[in-house]
Design a protein around this motif. Structure first.
Motif, PDB file in Angstrom:
ATOM      1  N   TYR A 191      46.990 -19.776  74.912  1.00  0.00           N
ATOM      2  CA  TYR A 191      48.427 -19.900  75.134  1.00  0.00           C
ATOM      3  C   TYR A 191      49.051 -18.513  75.158  1.00  0.00           C
ATOM      4  N   PHE A 192      49.929 -18.267  76.124  1.00  0.00           N
ATOM      5  CA  PHE A 192      50.568 -16.961  76.288  1.00  0.00           C
ATOM      6  C   PHE A 192      52.079 -17.161  76.367  1.00  0.00           C
ATOM      7  N   LYS A 193      52.830 -16.446  75.551  1.00  0.00           N
ATOM      8  CA  LYS A 193      54.284 -16.575  75.565  1.00  0.00           C
ATOM      9  C   LYS A 193      54.855 -16.119  76.900  1.00  0.00           C
ATOM     10  N   ARG A 215      58.488 -20.883  74.679  1.00  0.00           N
ATOM     11  CA  ARG A 215      57.536 -21.645  75.477  1.00  0.00           C
ATOM     12  C   ARG A 215      56.355 -20.766  75.875  1.00  0.00           C
ATOM     13  N   CYS A 216      55.220 -21.438  76.118  1.00  0.00           N
ATOM     14  CA  CYS A 216      53.991 -20.715  76.433  1.00  0.00           C
ATOM     15  C   CYS A 216      53.363 -21.241  77.724  1.00  0.00           C
ATOM     16  N   ARG A 219      49.935 -22.373  79.298  1.00  0.00           N
ATOM     17  CA  ARG A 219      48.669 -22.879  78.773  1.00  0.00           C
ATOM     18  C   ARG A 219      47.550 -22.611  79.757  1.00  0.00           C
TER      19      ARG A 219
END
Length: 223
Positions: free
Chosen positions: A176-178, A195-196, A198
């Motif tokens: 997961y990456f912001k 939010r991220c 996916r």
């Protein structure tokens, strides 16, 4: 509604529709009948075309054409939907002696075609391009060092050389990456956290780099 609705019940109209339509499926929600589309050559099936006996209207979401039951019957016989003789023949067959009881003359339903317009995309941020390229390169290198993943790809017909040339990567777990770390506008989820994006476990391909190389396509990964 068409003229058939003045004389025939919804149940009678459904029976006639199922008789003339090809590949009719079980009733959809609301009693609508779905089938191959008789209004264009593609013969669309699977929900794009439906006939609603209650409203006496058929519509295809693929070709955007609309008709009533009499129009469908005339088309199934290779006639023009506005053919007055065919209109009389319909009533002679399905409602003999009742033609004069109708309140309206048959007028084929017309519905404006839906004009498709491409979605307007904003150019992807430079940070998105950089992060996408780094992501692909990182996991492509990890794949080359993962014998188990390479064996699995080989079972699918993808050799190690092909994987390397195409920059195919392998994620051993979900990541997961912001949003903000990839140059996307800050947004919060229902819990108030950022939010991220996916990245699911499994094979990853360099489509992200192609998105970055074609800014007009936008950054759809944000959803």
């Amino acid at each position: 509604m068409g003229a058939a609705a003045d004389i025939l019940s919804a149940g009678q109209r459904e029976v006639i529709a199922r008789e003339i339509l090809v590949g009719a499926l079980p009733n959809l929600v609301g009693g609508k009948v779905s089938s191959h589309c008789p209004l264009h050559e593609e013969r669309t099936k699977g929900g794009a075309f439906f006939y609603d006996p209650e409203e006496d209207v058929a519509f295809c979401h693929s070709c955007s054409q609309s008709q009533d039951l009499i129009g469908l019957w005339l088309i199934s016989r290779g006639l023009d939907p506005a053919d007055p003789q065919g209109f009389r023949e319909f009533f002679e067959r399905f409602a003999p002696g009742k033609l004069g009881e109708g309140r309206r003359e048959h007028r084929p339903r017309e519905r404006a075609r839906v004009v498709w317009a491409p979605r307007v995309m904003e150019p992807c941020p430079d940070m998105w391009r950089q992060q996408a390229m780094a992501f692909v390169e990182k996991y492509a290198q990890r794949l080359q060092q993962n014998a188990e993943a390479l064996d699995r790809l080989a079972e699918w017909g993808v050799t190690q050389e092909t994987a390397k040339a195409c920059q195919i990567g392998w994620l051993h777990e979900d990541r997961y990456f912001k949003f903000s770390t990839w140059g996307l506008p800050y947004e919060e989820n229902a819990k108030g956290n950022e939010r991220c994006i996916r990245a699911p476990e499994g094979v990853c391909v360099s489509v992200l780099c192609r998105w970055a190389a074609a800014p007009h396509q936008g950054a759809d990964g944000r959803t």
